[in-house]
Design a protein around this motif. Structure first.
Motif, PDB file in Angstrom:
ATOM      1  N   VAL A 106       0.828  -1.201   0.000  1.00 48.60           N
ATOM      2  CA  VAL A 106       0.000   0.000   0.000  1.00 48.60           C
ATOM      3  C   VAL A 106       0.866   1.256   0.000  1.00 48.60           C
ATOM      4  N   THR A 107       2.061   1.169   0.592  1.00 49.72           N
ATOM      5  CA  THR A 107       2.979   2.306   0.549  1.00 49.72           C
ATOM      6  C   THR A 107       3.394   2.606  -0.885  1.00 49.72           C
ATOM      7  N   LEU A 108       3.741   1.563  -1.635  1.00 47.94           N
ATOM      8  CA  LEU A 108       4.130   1.756  -3.029  1.00 47.94           C
ATOM      9  C   LEU A 108       2.976   2.313  -3.859  1.00 47.94           C
ATOM     10  N   LEU A 109       1.758   1.910  -3.535  1.00 44.51           N
ATOM     11  CA  LEU A 109       0.595   2.386  -4.285  1.00 44.51           C
ATOM     12  C   LEU A 109       0.295   3.856  -4.030  1.00 44.51           C
ATOM     13  N   CYS A 110       0.862   4.420  -2.975  1.00 46.58           N
ATOM     14  CA  CYS A 110       0.663   5.850  -2.671  1.00 46.58           C
ATOM     15  C   CYS A 110       1.756   6.732  -3.268  1.00 46.58           C
ATOM     16  N   THR A 111       2.744   6.136  -3.918  1.00 47.51           N
ATOM     17  CA  THR A 111       3.880   6.904  -4.419  1.00 47.51           C
ATOM     18  C   THR A 111       3.537   7.669  -5.687  1.00 47.51           C
ATOM     19  N   ALA A 112       4.368   8.655  -6.008  1.00 47.94           N
ATOM     20  CA  ALA A 112       4.116   9.536  -7.151  1.00 47.94           C
ATOM     21  C   ALA A 112       4.040   8.797  -8.489  1.00 47.94           C
ATOM     22  N   PRO A 113       4.929   7.819  -8.793  1.00 52.04           N
ATOM     23  CA  PRO A 113       4.820   7.131 -10.089  1.00 52.04           C
ATOM     24  C   PRO A 113       3.476   6.435 -10.274  1.00 52.04           C
ATOM     25  N   VAL A 114       2.968   5.784  -9.236  1.00 48.56           N
ATOM     26  CA  VAL A 114       1.667   5.120  -9.332  1.00 48.56           C
ATOM     27  C   VAL A 114       0.563   6.151  -9.516  1.00 48.56           C
ATOM     28  N   ARG A 115       0.676   7.258  -8.817  1.00 44.50           N
ATOM     29  CA  ARG A 115      -0.350   8.293  -8.946  1.00 44.50           C
ATOM     30  C   ARG A 115      -0.370   8.875 -10.353  1.00 44.50           C
ATOM     31  N   ARG A 116       0.802   9.009 -10.971  1.00 40.48           N
ATOM     32  CA  ARG A 116       0.824   9.525 -12.348  1.00 40.48           C
ATOM     33  C   ARG A 116       0.131   8.566 -13.301  1.00 40.48           C
ATOM     34  N   VAL A 117       0.338   7.276 -13.098  1.00 39.09           N
ATOM     35  CA  VAL A 117      -0.254   6.277 -13.996  1.00 39.09           C
ATOM     36  C   VAL A 117      -1.776   6.240 -13.863  1.00 39.09           C
ATOM     37  N   PHE A 118      -2.269   6.328 -12.641  1.00 34.76           N
ATOM     38  CA  PHE A 118      -3.704   6.148 -12.395  1.00 34.76           C
ATOM     39  C   PHE A 118      -4.451   7.452 -12.165  1.00 34.76           C
ATOM     40  N   ARG A 119      -3.801   8.587 -12.394  1.00 36.27           N
ATOM     41  CA  ARG A 119      -4.472   9.864 -12.167  1.00 36.27           C
ATOM     42  C   ARG A 119      -5.701  10.033 -13.058  1.00 36.27           C
ATOM     43  N   PHE A 120      -5.686   9.429 -14.227  1.00 36.77           N
ATOM     44  CA  PHE A 120      -6.833   9.557 -15.141  1.00 36.77           C
ATOM     45  C   PHE A 120      -8.112   9.013 -14.506  1.00 36.77           C
ATOM     46  N   SER A 121      -7.970   8.067 -13.584  1.00 35.53           N
ATOM     47  CA  SER A 121      -9.151   7.457 -12.975  1.00 35.53           C
ATOM     48  C   SER A 121      -9.471   8.037 -11.603  1.00 35.53           C
ATOM     49  N   MET A 122      -8.508   8.634 -10.937  1.00 34.08           N
ATOM     50  CA  MET A 122      -8.718   9.185  -9.596  1.00 34.08           C
ATOM     51  C   MET A 122      -8.976  10.693  -9.621  1.00 34.08           C
ATOM     52  N   GLU A 123      -8.269  11.390 -10.480  1.00 33.52           N
ATOM     53  CA  GLU A 123      -8.391  12.838 -10.571  1.00 33.52           C
ATOM     54  C   GLU A 123      -8.496  13.248 -12.035  1.00 33.52           C
ATOM     55  N   PRO A 124      -9.544  12.812 -12.719  1.00 33.09           N
ATOM     56  CA  PRO A 124      -9.649  13.095 -14.159  1.00 33.09           C
ATOM     57  C   PRO A 124      -9.898  14.567 -14.446  1.00 33.09           C
ATOM     58  N   ARG A 125      -9.323  15.027 -15.533  1.00 38.67           N
ATOM     59  CA  ARG A 125      -9.606  16.391 -16.005  1.00 38.67           C
ATOM     60  C   ARG A 125     -10.816  16.311 -16.933  1.00 38.67           C
ATOM     61  N   MET A 126     -11.881  16.972 -16.571  1.00 35.64           N
ATOM     62  CA  MET A 126     -13.135  16.821 -17.308  1.00 35.64           C
ATOM     63  C   MET A 126     -13.743  18.173 -17.646  1.00 35.64           C
ATOM     64  N   GLU A 127     -12.888  19.111 -18.054  1.00 34.15           N
ATOM     65  CA  GLU A 127     -13.414  20.420 -18.419  1.00 34.15           C
ATOM     66  C   GLU A 127     -14.455  20.323 -19.523  1.00 34.15           C
ATOM     67  N   TRP A 128     -14.296  19.315 -20.385  1.00 35.45           N
ATOM     68  CA  TRP A 128     -15.226  19.149 -21.499  1.00 35.45           C
ATOM     69  C   TRP A 128     -16.645  18.825 -21.039  1.00 35.45           C
ATOM     70  N   ALA A 129     -16.780  18.336 -19.815  1.00 33.13           N
ATOM     71  CA  ALA A 129     -18.086  17.882 -19.341  1.00 33.13           C
ATOM     72  C   ALA A 129     -18.889  18.983 -18.660  1.00 33.13           C
ATOM     73  N   PHE A 130     -18.276  20.161 -18.438  1.00 30.20           N
ATOM     74  CA  PHE A 130     -18.951  21.206 -17.685  1.00 30.20           C
ATOM     75  C   PHE A 130     -19.022  22.492 -18.494  1.00 30.20           C
ATOM     76  N   ARG A 131     -20.035  23.250 -18.229  1.00 29.28           N
ATOM     77  CA  ARG A 131     -20.175  24.552 -18.870  1.00 29.28           C
ATOM     78  C   ARG A 131     -19.104  25.487 -18.361  1.00 29.28           C
ATOM     79  N   LYS A 132     -18.679  26.398 -19.215  1.00 30.12           N
ATOM     80  CA  LYS A 132     -17.622  27.332 -18.843  1.00 30.12           C
ATOM     81  C   LYS A 132     -18.054  28.283 -17.743  1.00 30.12           C
ATOM     82  N   ASP A 133     -19.349  28.563 -17.650  1.00 29.91           N
ATOM     83  CA  ASP A 133     -19.804  29.490 -16.620  1.00 29.91           C
ATOM     84  C   ASP A 133     -19.918  28.815 -15.254  1.00 29.91           C
ATOM     85  N   ALA A 134     -19.474  27.540 -15.180  1.00 30.53           N
ATOM     86  CA  ALA A 134     -19.499  26.835 -13.897  1.00 30.53           C
ATOM     87  C   ALA A 134     -18.163  26.927 -13.184  1.00 30.53           C
ATOM     88  N   ALA A 135     -17.323  27.870 -13.634  1.00 27.98           N
ATOM     89  CA  ALA A 135     -15.998  28.008 -13.015  1.00 27.98           C
ATOM     90  C   ALA A 135     -16.126  28.654 -11.652  1.00 27.98           C
TER      91      ALA A 135
END
Length: 373
Positions: A321-350
């Motif tokens: 679990v320590t290795l799973l919290c490290t930066a390399p693992v976070r970079r690989v799985f960031r798409f599923s944990m912290e996805p960038r989804m600007e396309w899904a929201f209206r611009k006036d929702a900033a």
């Protein structure tokens, strides 16, 4: 003559980002290590009374401590559009992704080819994301009521005698764990500093030792499934009136043990402090390792039933679990944990003017807030 030019408006100075509090990152990391270790003990607990007692002791407080921290970092949540966006991208979307991922994993590796993919019935660890989503949405309500903690306790007590709540979003757990979130929601930094005083740290030693002794005594005598907070009293085969009593008793025990845990968490920067930002990764990903180990039959090895084997499993779980919290693992799985989804929201929702990411602390709902589980 000479004309003095009007001074140009001074450009606003960027507000420096507040430094993360090492204490909370340390607490989150140590809590996720306890979660993984306790999960690794589950297949072995029937073979050892001592291991079963340790399992019950850890289960009595590790999720309550996690949830108290989650409530603490939800204090400033409101219905502002940018915070609702982070709620969706940081909790709701990972819930969907990992509910599907766990279902497919169990289908293909767990001899459950007909397992339905249901977003209403969370598998294994995913229940926590559903609970956190619901709890955080109700945050403005808990700020409004006059006696939030007693109300939350009454709801939890009623849930413990309501066998027909159903399994949608694991609502039984959501309601029974609710008081811990509400408690964290109304805590202040000075409350955590209070339990970290030297006197309390010393006092925590006999308190925790007494709890360990009680867990060892209770292991063969008491129904320890109470620590899961996932069933009503009737569903566990007990009289209905035991539900409210055990809810209050388990709440008091969990708060006391969580206070002991917080008392021992270091407040300085350590080698694992930076790992506290990746606890969501460790939380969700270690489940695949645990299930994979069980499906592969690794727990069937006889030597794991010995004390040396139990120690080995504990160390492997902590390292994994320590290795799973490290930066390399976070970079690989960031798409599923912290996805960038600007396309899904209206611009006036900033975020409204003046509420950008600069100067935001974790308490203000910065993207880092999503990383605690």
């Amino acid at each position: 003559m000479f004309q003095v030019a009007a001074p140009s408006p001074a450009s606003p100075k960027p507000i420096p980002e507040q430094r993360r509090d090492a204490f909370f990152d340390n607490a989150k990391y140590l809590a996720i290590v306890l979660v993984a270790i306790a999960h690794s003990w589950a297949p072995l607990r029937d073979e050892s009374r001592t291991l079963d007692a340790a399992y019950v002791l850890v289960y009595a407080f590790h999720m309550p401590a996690f949830i108290i921290i989650s409530g603490f970092f939800s204090r400033s949540f409101d219905m502002r559009p940018d915070r609702l966006k982070r709620l969706v991208t940081g909790i709701a979307v990972p819930y969907v992704i990992y509910e599907v991922a766990y279902s497919l994993f169990r289908r293909h590796f767990g001899d459950s080819p007909d397992l339905a993919i249901s977003l209403l019935d969370p598998l294994f660890l995913v229940w926590f994301l559903a609970a956190l989503f619901i709890w955080r949405l109700t945050t403005p309500l808990w700020k409004l009521v006059r006696y939030p903690l007693p109300v939350a306790l009454v709801i939890a007590m009623l849930a413990s005698v309501s066998p027909k709540i159903g399994e949608d979003f694991d609502l039984q757990r959501v309601l029974q764990f609710l008081p811990f979130f509400v408690l964290g929601l109304h805590m202040k930094p000075e409350h955590f500093r209070l339990v970290r005083r030297r006197a309390f740290r010393i006092l925590a030693v006999p308190v925790f030792a007494g709890a360990a002794a009680f867990a060892w005594w209770a292991s063969p005598r008491v129904d320890t499934t109470w620590v899961y907070h996932r069933d009503s009293a009737q569903a566990m085969g007990h009289p209905w009136w035991t539900g409210p009593l055990m809810t209050l008793a388990m709440f008091g025990c969990a708060v006391l043990l969580s206070a002991c845990f917080f008392a021992w968490v270091p407040g300085r920067d350590t080698w694992f402090t930076t790992l506290g930002a990746g606890t969501l990764y460790g939380f969700l990903l270690h489940g695949f390792l645990l299930w994979g180990s069980e499906y592969a039959g690794w727990y069937d090895a006889a030597w794991l039933r010995r004390p040396s084997g139990e120690i080995f499993v504990t160390l492997v779980a902590a390292v994994a679990v320590t290795l799973l919290c490290t930066a390399p693992v976070r970079r690989v799985f960031r798409f599923s944990m912290e996805p960038r989804m600007e396309w899904a929201f209206r611009k006036d929702a900033a975020a409204p003017p003046g509420s950008g990411s600069a100067g935001k602390s974790e308490q203000d709902g910065s993207p880092r807030e999503r990383t605690h589980a």
